[in-house]
Each structure stands twice: as structure tokens, then as C-alpha cells.
Design an enzyme around this catalytic site. Structure first.
Site, mmCIF file in Angstrom:
data_model
loop_
_atom_site.group_PDB
_atom_site.id
_atom_site.type_symbol
_atom_site.label_atom_id
_atom_site.label_comp_id
_atom_site.label_asym_id
_atom_site.label_seq_id
_atom_site.Cartn_x
_atom_site.Cartn_y
_atom_site.Cartn_z
ATOM 1 N N THR A 288 39.482 38.779 46.985
ATOM 2 C CA THR A 288 40.450 38.871 48.083
ATOM 3 C C THR A 288 40.298 40.212 48.792
ATOM 4 O O THR A 288 39.918 41.212 48.177
ATOM 5 C CB THR A 288 41.908 38.852 47.589
ATOM 6 O OG1 THR A 288 42.129 40.009 46.754
ATOM 7 C CG2 THR A 288 42.251 37.592 46.855
ATOM 8 N N ASP A 289 40.637 40.234 50.065
ATOM 9 C CA ASP A 289 40.929 41.528 50.676
ATOM 10 C C ASP A 289 42.162 42.042 49.935
ATOM 11 O O ASP A 289 42.869 41.279 49.254
ATOM 12 C CB ASP A 289 41.183 41.377 52.176
ATOM 13 C CG ASP A 289 40.975 42.699 52.911
ATOM 14 O OD1 ASP A 289 41.047 43.769 52.255
ATOM 15 O OD2 ASP A 289 40.750 42.683 54.129
ATOM 16 N N TRP A 290 42.413 43.335 50.033
ATOM 17 C CA TRP A 290 43.453 43.931 49.199
ATOM 18 C C TRP A 290 44.844 43.330 49.531
ATOM 19 O O TRP A 290 45.303 43.387 50.655
ATOM 20 C CB TRP A 290 43.421 45.460 49.350
ATOM 21 C CG TRP A 290 42.564 46.109 48.289
ATOM 22 C CD1 TRP A 290 42.909 47.193 47.533
ATOM 23 C CD2 TRP A 290 41.256 45.728 47.827
ATOM 24 N NE1 TRP A 290 41.900 47.480 46.624
ATOM 25 C CE2 TRP A 290 40.889 46.599 46.779
ATOM 26 C CE3 TRP A 290 40.372 44.699 48.163
ATOM 27 C CZ2 TRP A 290 39.668 46.499 46.092
ATOM 28 C CZ3 TRP A 290 39.150 44.592 47.482
ATOM 29 C CH2 TRP A 290 38.821 45.485 46.466
ATOM 30 N N ALA A 292 45.530 40.162 49.697
ATOM 31 C CA ALA A 292 45.435 38.973 50.552
ATOM 32 C C ALA A 292 45.668 37.675 49.778
ATOM 33 O O ALA A 292 45.486 36.592 50.312
ATOM 34 C CB ALA A 292 44.068 38.921 51.237
#
Ligand SMILES: *[C@@H]1O[C@H](CO)[C@@H](O)[C@H](O)[C@H]1NC(C)=O
Ligand SMILES: *[C@@H]1O[C@H](CO)[C@@H](O)[C@H](O)[C@H]1NC(C)=O
Ligand SMILES: *[C@@H]1O[C@H](CO)[C@@H](O)[C@H](O)[C@H]1NC(C)=O
Ligand SMILES: *[C@@H]1O[C@H](CO)[C@@H](O)[C@H](O)[C@H]1NC(C)=O
Ligand SMILES: *[C@@H]1O[C@H](CO)[C@@H](O)[C@H](O)[C@H]1NC(C)=O
Ligand SMILES: *[C@@H]1O[C@H](CO)[C@@H](O)[C@H](O)[C@H]1NC(C)=O
Ligand SMILES: *[C@@H]1O[C@H](CO)[C@@H](O)[C@H](O)[C@H]1NC(C)=O
Ligand SMILES: *[C@@H]1O[C@H](CO)[C@@H](O)[C@H](O)[C@H]1NC(C)=O
Ligand SMILES: *[C@@H]1O[C@H](CO)[C@@H](O)[C@H](O)[C@H]1NC(C)=O
Ligand SMILES: *[C@@H]1O[C@H](CO)[C@@H](O)[C@H](O)[C@H]1NC(C)=O
Ligand SMILES: *[C@@H]1O[C@H](CO)[C@@H](O)[C@H](O)[C@H]1NC(C)=O
Ligand SMILES: *[C@@H]1O[C@H](CO)[C@@H](O)[C@H](O)[C@H]1NC(C)=O
Length: 801
Positions: A288-290, A292
């Protein structure tokens, strides 16, 4: 495609219980269910292609893991042992040493003794694959020395759909072909050091506004923006550069903050299970993006493999229950763990020479620590050459450049000087006016030339206090030093016994100085950062500074450090503005590079990786999309322009840009001749039929046609030209970039350039067959030095069956 807006219109006409949707705002996301096609189950990695060995080793290790050990691989833990952006703990009993994930695409962030490389956009402007490869290789070496296993870059999305997008500078280009080619070289270079690249952000992460859920004034949750994209646009534009990076072997993909067709990208089964893991045969893992992640079971089933920076909200320790109670098959967990461990093996990180996670990443850089020095003398040429090649000269009249032994040079604009502070963790403290909340009076006096109507004042467009060498946010980096333009000019004045004078104050008043100078250099910048889109593409303060200097100085040379597209029409035609340089974001070698270019020790060879319009209104999609009734809680961005972004849109609508995509001047001139086309053999198969390996069907990459041409240096100086080939595919946009080659040519000499055209380059996405289709028909071929200067043309017949 049916857009969300059109659906709303239909719903408004269709009264439900006497109340239409337009009157009653949509408050539940069940309204959107089904807009993104469900694709289940999540495909296992199989170790196809070059992944066979790594996969075999990983399967063996994972088979020895307990449920909890496997689960622990899937989410980050917070650690005070190091300053890594993300940490996956080791499993010592099995010899797995753990992972440190660290920002980002232009150098190792948040630590010392590392270099600050030219940014993505700067590499894009160089159009040089070798440079991208070497930059990746040296950057990768630094990540490795610092004990980073996963470098959080390169960026290939955003792809510049939103011209004012805050992160466009992190990726190379608005064009998928150019961006994909340079990202592929970056991935290769970085991964040859054994560092896993995290190609981001998958997918359609085209704006910063509403990138994450927010709470409105009524305390309701407003979800992230939904990028509503049809299947053809998805393939031909947004997936394209990811496909290149995957073909190059990328081991990690970062899923993005936004929703796609109203389903969060990190739990979108069509995007992850379908497009990425089935069609493109991805063998690595999805992170994941941070922050997300927005669900537990649903994300696991949709193909997410790792949650960052921690899984506590949805996964975490307790998530083992999801596998024991049957809501997620254990085979899915096995696949997550296998993908992660296989990628670790694939890069050779099991080798004992690989530095331990976070060894050079102090938890608090401001406290005493042992410095792990990642700097090498080897990297210096690439840092410098990279800085040089990303500068694009777009205007040069009256022989303004190169400077001819000027006796007096004057310098204006605070962008010329070094910032007051530079600390390894301090990018935000140096440049970011948004974080500083600086509101100097001069910028408040209403010079709002252009405003988005949002809460971002116009003056936020510039970085105060020093030269801009990198943008803001997680893509920022700080080097061991910063060569500022003014410092390099000082050195030059010392060396050639000339006079240098400067007034880099906000309101220079040295009229006499301007009149007396042989050349007046004006340094401007256009700032951009993650988390906020830019308020506009020009601002009156900086343009006013240029005009003020040019009103008195007959030889005014403008240098713009631009973190994205910057318009120049307020001064481009001014009779005293003799030269304009888009200097982009050169990294730590900024000053030395620009000064050597200005004085002709180096030659300009960069080309614009985006279109510079005359007016904001010329762009297809200038600003981000917002939240509109009845979708107030579910902001929508309908990608109605399809693949017609950047020059494709200008071509289609006959809009003349100020400086076109692919344009850039040099100190010499070139001519093109001898176009030769070898067409595909007759009755070539219309669809690929090869095995699916990472990157997609293997025969998509086969060369099916070849075009050659001759480029001659017709001037008196040596220099480099970027030969470009554009193809008009039947039924498609007028032309699209499908090849480029940068060549260094001595004065008076010629070289042959060759453009191999792969099956994918000539194909369109067939939404019915769900395959790339090579159509029968007439293909237009254009070769030249920019998207509008294409002196060589030909047609090519293709007969497919
Ligand atoms: C719909 O949302 C808009 C904007 O938030 C608000 O002004 C309007 O009152 C809402 N309408 C209904 C029927 O809730
Ligand atoms: C999004 O919706 C469009 C229109 O229905 C469809 O063509 C496309 O495949 C969908 N993409 C995803 C990722 O859901
Ligand atoms: C993945 O592999 C496991 C073990 O071989 C198998 O049980 C499962 O059905 C596979 N999943 C898919 C989607 O093929
Ligand atoms: C899994 O991670 C948790 C939290 O970090 C830790 O307490 C636990 O010991 C780990 N379990 C195993 C089997 O390593
Ligand atoms: C491309 O970059 C490499 C590496 O910096 C450099 O050696 C080469 O000269 C460049 N090519 C051209 C044509 O400028
Ligand atoms: C806002 O909503 C949250 C949960 O939905 C609640 O905990 C909080 O008290 C609410 N705040 C206000 C100011 O109403
Ligand atoms: C995990 O489960 C335990 C036992 O049911 C519970 O006490 C704890 O709060 C849970 N932790 C999280 C982070 O949900
Ligand atoms: C199974 O466990 C997961 C994770 O704790 C939980 O989200 C889910 O609701 C559970 N399902 C059932 C059917 O108990
Ligand atoms: C880092 O160390 C400095 C100096 O001791 C201190 O002022 C700062 O609060 C620390 N930061 C963190 C996040 O601990
Ligand atoms: C940065 O520049 C602004 C505008 O000139 C000024 O107000 C501010 O004090 C400067 N900040 C620093 C830290 O130098
Ligand atoms: C250009 O510079 C000259 C001084 O060299 C000045 O007289 C003239 O007015 C300037 N032109 C403009 C349009 O400002
Ligand atoms: C740039 O041009 C100068 C002058 O012709 C020449 O001496 C030099 O070799 C050129 N440099 C490159 C890299 O082409």
C-alpha cells in the site's frame, strides 16, 4: 464509457420514491457497487519467466513458516531501531533478514551521506536511457549501503493528467512511452544493485486533492477521489509505463490512495487481481501507499500483499483469524508470503553481503549516530551529467547564449542562491512555503493571476529562501552539498576575471546595474509538493520580476526551476528576453550544470517531456476534480478525455502550444533525411499469442517493424539531438510517441538512428477481445526533432489476420 456524471443525470431523471438522487445526496457507497468489475480469486504467483528459481526457494521457505510468521510478513511495524519509512521484521530461524522500505525516487531520503539526484522530470527532459540506467544504478548502490531493501520509486503515475498536479515532477513525463522507457531503465539500474524498486502509484493517482479520505464540516467522511477510467484509456495510457517497468523486472508495485471506478486502488480486484497479476503476470508483491489500506478481508481477497506503515487498523497480528475462520483462504496468505520472499530472493538479498535493514538510517538524524557513508566518487559524473541534460533551452535569440566572455553579469531572483539551511531531514524546513505558512506581505497584495478557487493562495506557487533543486514531500532528498547557481557564478567570475553583481532580494531596485550588464540572469522557480496540487502554472510576482529586469536590460536570460509545467507567455515574446531555460529540478549539481551550459562548456540537449501551452485554458485537464453534489461524499474524476492528454489533445483540437512536447534547442542545428521503413510481414497475427510472463504476453515485445533515418549536425558545434518517431495508428490519435534515440554528433557529421517498433507500439487495446490488437491498415510515420517538427513522413501498410 458511462461516466459517473452521466449516471447521476440518468438517476436524477429516474425518480426513486418521489425523490431523485440529485435532490438526495448519495450517502452510501453501495450506490457505486459494480462500477469496478469484480475479479476473483487472486492469482498465485507461479514463478514464471525469470522468477522460477526465486519462486522455488521462496515456496520452500514459506512452507516452513507458521501462520503467524506468514501473517507477520504482510504488515509493517513501527520501530525505533531505525528511521526507515517502513519495516518488515526478520524471521531469524528461517534466515529471512527483514525489509527496510525507504523513500524515494530521487535519492535516499531522511538520512545523511547520500546524494540528491536529478528528479524524475529532469530525467524525463534528458530523454537519455543510459543516463536513467546509470542514475538508477548509483542511487541503488546508496539504498543498498544504507540497508534499504525496497526503494520507494520510481514514479510513473501521476502521468500529468492534471496539469497542476502536485506530484507530476516525481515522474519523467506526461507521455507513457517516454515515461515507461526511462522508468524501465531506472528499474534495471537500481535492481542490479540488489535493491527492489517500488513502482508507484498503481493506478490513476492523478491528483492530490482528495487523495485521502477527509472529514467535512458535518463530520461526515469524504472518500478519496475516484478516477473513473474506461478500459482502453487504462491500457493505452495509465498502465503502459507500469507495464514497461514490470517487463524490466520490477519487484514491487505500490497501490495508490485514490479509488478507481469508486473502489479503493488497494482493494480493487480488477486492478490488482485482474490487470496487474493476471494480465501483466506480476510475480512480486503489492504494497500500500502509506495508510492507503481501507479494509482487511476485502483487501486481502482483492490482491493486496503488504500493508504500510503498519497493518494495525485492518491486518496486524489479529488478522490470523481471517485465515482460520475461512474468510480468506490460507492459500492467499501463502501467496502473499511467497511473493514477498520470492522478491527478496530474486534480488539476491539473501546474500550475506547485503547490509542489514536500516543500518544507515538513524531513527533520529539530529541525534549522535555513526554515519554510514554511501557516497562514492563514481557517482559524481552521473550527478553532474544528469543535471546538465535535464535543462531545456526553449528560446535563444541575438546570440544570447552561450555567453561570450561577458565582462559584467548581474543576477536576480532568490532562486539563484543557496537556501539558509539544509539538513538531512529538513527539506520541508528549507523550501516548503506551505509548511512554513509564510505569507510575506508582498505576495498578499492581490497579484492572483490565476487561482483554482480553492484554499491555496497564489503565492504558494514559489519556493522562498533559495534555489529549488527538488520538489517537496516524500520525493524530496538532500545531498552532501548543494551547488547553487550564484555560487557557481561566483566561481566563474573568479576564474575568468569578470564582474558579477547580484540583487536577489524580493524587490531589486538596481536599475543602473541592469542597464550596464552584458547579461542579466533572472532565476525563478515553480514549486510543487506531494499532498497539494499547484494553484496555477504561472504567477505574477516572478513574471513581474522578469519584466522589471527586461524593461532595462537588453539581454535578459530567464532560468526557471520548475517542478512541473510552467507557462511563460507573460514574457516569452518580450524583445529583451533573449533566452529562456526550463531548468527543472537538477539535484545537488544544479549550479555547476546551469553555469557550464550558459557559458557553452556544455551543450543543451534536453527536450520538453510535456507541452507548454500559451494559456491555461489550452489544456484538457488543468485542475483536479472536486466533490460535486450529489457526490459530495464521493468525489469523482471522470477521465472523459480518454487518451487525449498533453500533445494528443493539442493535436486533436488544433491548438498551437507555446513550446511543444519534445522541443528543445541546442547550440548547433540538425537535419533529418533518409527515412526507411521495413513494414511487418504480410498476414502477421492480429493478436499476441505468447505466454504471459511479468510484463504481459511475451510476444507483445517482439519487434515487428523497423524505421531508420539519418541525422546530420549541420552547425559548427558538436551537440546531441533526440530523434523522435511518432506513429499515427488507424483510428487513434493523430500521432503518438513510439520511439526516441539520443545521439551525440560532431559538427558536420551524420549518424543513423534506428527505431525498432514492438507489436505493442503499433497496437490498440481491443476491449472486446481483451487483447492488444494489431490492426490492418495504413499507419502514418513521422520522424524529427519534436512533436511538431517532423520533416520525415511515410506510411506503412499492415495486413494482419
Ligand atoms: C447535498 O449536498 C450539498 C452540498 O453538501 C448540500 O448543500 C445540500 O443541502 C445537500 N442536499 C441534500 C438534499 O441533502
Ligand atoms: C472502470 O469502468 C469502465 C467503464 O465501465 C471499465 O471499462 C473499466 O474496465 C473499469 N476499470 C476498473 C479498473 O474497474
Ligand atoms: C493457489 O495455490 C494453492 C496451492 O496450490 C491452491 O490451493 C489455490 O487454489 C491456488 N489459487 C489460485 C487462485 O489458483
Ligand atoms: C509477530 O509479530 C508480533 C508483533 O510484532 C510479535 O509480537 C510476534 O512475536 C511475531 N510472531 C512471530 C511468530 O514471529
Ligand atoms: C547519455 O547519458 C550518458 C550517461 O550520463 C552519457 O554518457 C551520454 O553521453 C549521454 N548521451 C547523449 C547522447 O548525450
Ligand atoms: C465525528 O464522528 C466521530 C465518529 O464518526 C465521532 O467519534 C466524533 O465524536 C464526531 N465528532 C463530532 C464533533 O461530532
Ligand atoms: C486483538 O485481539 C485481542 C484479543 O481478542 C484484543 O484484545 C486486541 O484488542 C486485538 N487487537 C487489535 C489491534 O485489534
Ligand atoms: C474472520 O476474521 C476476520 C479478521 O478478524 C474478521 O474480519 C471476519 O469478520 C471474521 N469472519 C467471520 C465469518 O467470523
Ligand atoms: C530528534 O532529536 C532532536 C535533538 O535531540 C530532538 O530535538 C527531536 O525532538 C528529536 N525528534 C524526534 C522525532 O524524536
Ligand atoms: C524566506 O523568505 C521570506 C520571503 O522573503 C521571508 O519572509 C522569510 O523570513 C524567509 N525565511 C527564512 C527562514 O529565511
Ligand atoms: C529593452 O531594453 C532597452 C534598454 O537596453 C530599453 O530601452 C527598452 O525599453 C527595453 N524594451 C522593453 C520592451 O522594455
Ligand atoms: C559542446 O560544444 C562544444 C563547442 O562545440 C564542444 O567543444 C564540446 O565538445 C561539446 N560537448 C558535448 C558534450 O558535445
Amino acid at each position: 464509457m458511462v461516466s459517473a456524471k452521466q449516471l447521476a443525470l440518468a438517476a436524477a431523471m429516474l425518480s426513486v420514491c418521489g425523490l431523485s438522487y440529485a435532490e438526495s445526496n448519495i450517502t452510501s457507497d453501495t450506490y457505486f457497487y459494480g462500477q469496478s468489475e469484480p475479479v476473483y480469486p487472486s492469482p498465485n504467483a507461479t514463478g514464471s519467466g525469470e522468477w522460477a528459481k526465486a519462486y522455488e526457494k521462496a515456496a520452500a521457505m514459506v512452507s516452513k513458516m507458521t501462520l503467524e510468521e506468514k501473517n507477520n510478513l504482510t504488515y509493517g511495524i513501527s520501530s525505533t531501531a531505525n528511521g526507515c519509512s517502513g519495516n518488515i521484521p526478520a524471521i531469524p530461524r528461517l534466515g529471512f533478514t527483514g525489509l527496510c522500505l525507504q523513500d524515494a525516487g530521487q535519492g535516499v531520503r531522511n538520512t545523511d551521506a547520500v546524494n540528491s539526484y536529478p528528479s524524475g522530470i529532469h530525467v524525463g527532459a534528458s530523454w537519455n536511457r543510459t543516463l536513467a540506467y546509470e542514475r538508477g544504478w548509483h542511487m541503488g548502490g546508496e539504498f543498498r549501503k544504507k540497508g534499504v531493501q525496497v526503494a520507494l520509486g520510481p514514479v510513473v503515475g501521476p502521468l500529468g493528467r492534471t496539469t497542476t498536479g502536485g506530484r507530476n515532477w516525481e515522474g519523467p513525463s506526461n507521455d507513457p512511452y517516454l515515461g515507461g522507457a526511462l522508468a524501465a531503465s531506472t528499474v534495471q539500474g537500481t535492481q542490479e544493485q540488489g535493491v527492489i524498486t517500488s513502482v508507484k502509484h498503481f493506478i490513476a493517482n492523478e491528483q492530490e486533492l482528495y487523495r485521502n479520505p477527509t472529514t467535512n464540516s458535518d463530520n461526515q467522511t469524504v472518500e478519496s477521489i475516484s478516477s473513473n477510467i474506461d478500459d482502453k484509456t487504462m491500457h493505452e495510457l495509465y498502465m503502459w509505463p507500469f507495464q514497461d517497468a514490470l517487463k524490466a523486472g520490477a519487484g514491487n508495485i505500490m497501490c495508490s490512495y485514490n479509488r478507481v471506478n469508486n473502489s479503493y486502488a488497494c482493494q480493487n480486484s480488477k486492478a490488482l487481481n485482474g490487470l496487474l497479476k493476471t494480465e501483466l503476470g506480476f510475480q512480486g508483491f503489492v504494497v500500500t501507499d502509506w495508510d492507503a489500506q481501507h479494509s482487511g478481508v476485502a483487501a486481502a481477497l482483492a490482491g493486496l500483499d503488504m500493508a504500510m506503515p503498519d497493518g494495525q487498523s485492518f491486518w496486524g497480528n489479529n488478522f490470523t483469524e481471517a485465515f482460520t475462520n475461512g474468510s480468506v483462504p490460507v492459500s492467499r496468505l501463502d501467496d502473499m508470503a511467497t511473493r514477498i520472499i520470492a522478491t527478496w530472493y530474486q534480488m539476491g538479498q539473501d546474500d550475506s553481503s547485503y547490509p542489514a535493514p536500516g543500518v544507515g538510517m538513524p531513527y533520529n538524524i539530529s541525534e549522535p549516530h555513526t554515519i554510514v557513508n554511501a557516497l562514492t566518487a563514481d557517482a559524481k559524473p552521473v550527478l553532474y551529467e544528469g543535471a546538465v541534460e535535464g535543462h531545456v533551452l526553449v528560446k535563444n535569440v541575438n546570440n544570447a547564449l552561450p555567453l561570450q566572455s561577458p565582462k559584467l553579469v548581474s543576477v536576480f531572483g532568490w532562486d539563484a542562491k543557496a537556501p539558509d539551511t539544509m539538513m538531512p531531514n529538513g527539506e520541508f524546513f528549507i523550501y516548503n512555503p506551505w509548511t512554513l505558512g509564510l505569507e510575506p506581505a508582498i505576495y498578499q497584495t492581490g497579484d492572483v493571476f490565476l487561482n483554482s478557487g480553492l484554499d491555496v493562495p497564489d503565492y504558494y506557487q514559489v519556493a522562498f529562501n533559495g534555489t529549488l533543486s527538488v520538489g517537496g514531500g516524500s520525493g524530496a532528498s538532500t545531498g552532501p552539498y548543494l551547488s547553487a547557481p550564484l555560487d557557481a557564478l561566483q566561481q566563474r567570475a573568479y576564474e575568468d576575471n569578470s564582474l558579477l553583481m547580484w540583487d536577489t532580494s524580493v524587490l531589486p531596485s538596481s536599475r543602473g546595474l541592469m542597464e550596464a550588464s552584458d547579461a542579466c540572469l533572472v532565476f525563478l522557480n515553480a514549486f510543487a509538493t506531494e499532498s497539494m496540487d499547484r494553484p496555477g502554472l504561472r504567477e505574477d510576482y516572478s513574471d513581474g520580476l522578469v519584466k522589471q529586469v527586461a524593461s532595462t536590460c537588453a539581454n535578459t536570460i530567464v532560468v526557471i526551476h520548475n517542478a512541473g509545467t510552467r507557462l511563460v507567455d507573460q514574457f516569452a515574446d518580450h524583445e529583451n528576453v533573449t533566452a529562456i531555460v526550463f531548468a527543472h529540478l537538477p539535484g545537488q549539481e544544479s549550479g555547476r550544470a546551469i553555469v557550464n551550459l550558459l557559458y557553452g562548456d556544455e551543450n543543451f540537449s534536453g527536450k520538453l517531456p510535456y507541452t507548454v501551452a500559451k494559456n491555461e485554458s489550452d489544456y484538457a485537464t488543468l485542475f483536479h476534480s472536486g466533490a460535486v453534489t450529489p457526490y459530495g461524499l464521493f468525489p469523482q474524476a471522470d477521465f472523459d478525455e480518454g487518451i487525449l492528454t498533453d500533445y494528443r489533445y493539442f493535436d486533436k483540437h488544433g491548438i498551437t502550444p507555446r513550446y511543444e512536447f519534445g522541443f528543445g534547442l541546442s547550440y548547433t542545428t540538425f537535419s533529418f533525411s533518409d527515412l526507411k521503413v521495413s513494414a511487418p510481414k504480410k498476414n502477421i497475427a492480429a493478436y499476441p499469442s505468447g505466454a504471459i510472463e511479468q510484463g504481459g504476453a511475451v510476444d507483445l515485445w517482439e519487434t515487428v517493424a523497423t524505421v531508420t533515418a539519418k541525422v546530420r549536425n549541420t552547425g559548427r558545434k558538436s551537440g546531441a539531438e533526440v530523434a523522435q518517431i511518432y506513429i499515427g495508428i488507424p483510428g487513434g490519435p493523430i500521432k503518438q510517441l513510439r520511439g526516441f534515440e539520443k545521439v551525440l554528433i560532431p559538427a558536420g557529421k551524420s549518424v543513423k538512428v534506428t527505431f525498432p517498433l514492438a507489436r505493442r507500439d503499433l497496437s490498440t487495446w481491443d476491449v472486446v477481445a481483451q487483447k492488444w490488437l494489431l490492426q490492418s491498415g495504413t499507419y502514418n510515420i513521422y520522424v524529427g526533432s519534436s512533436s511538431k517538427d517532423l520533416p520525415l513522413t511515410a506510411t506503412m501498410q499492415v495486413t494482419s489476420s
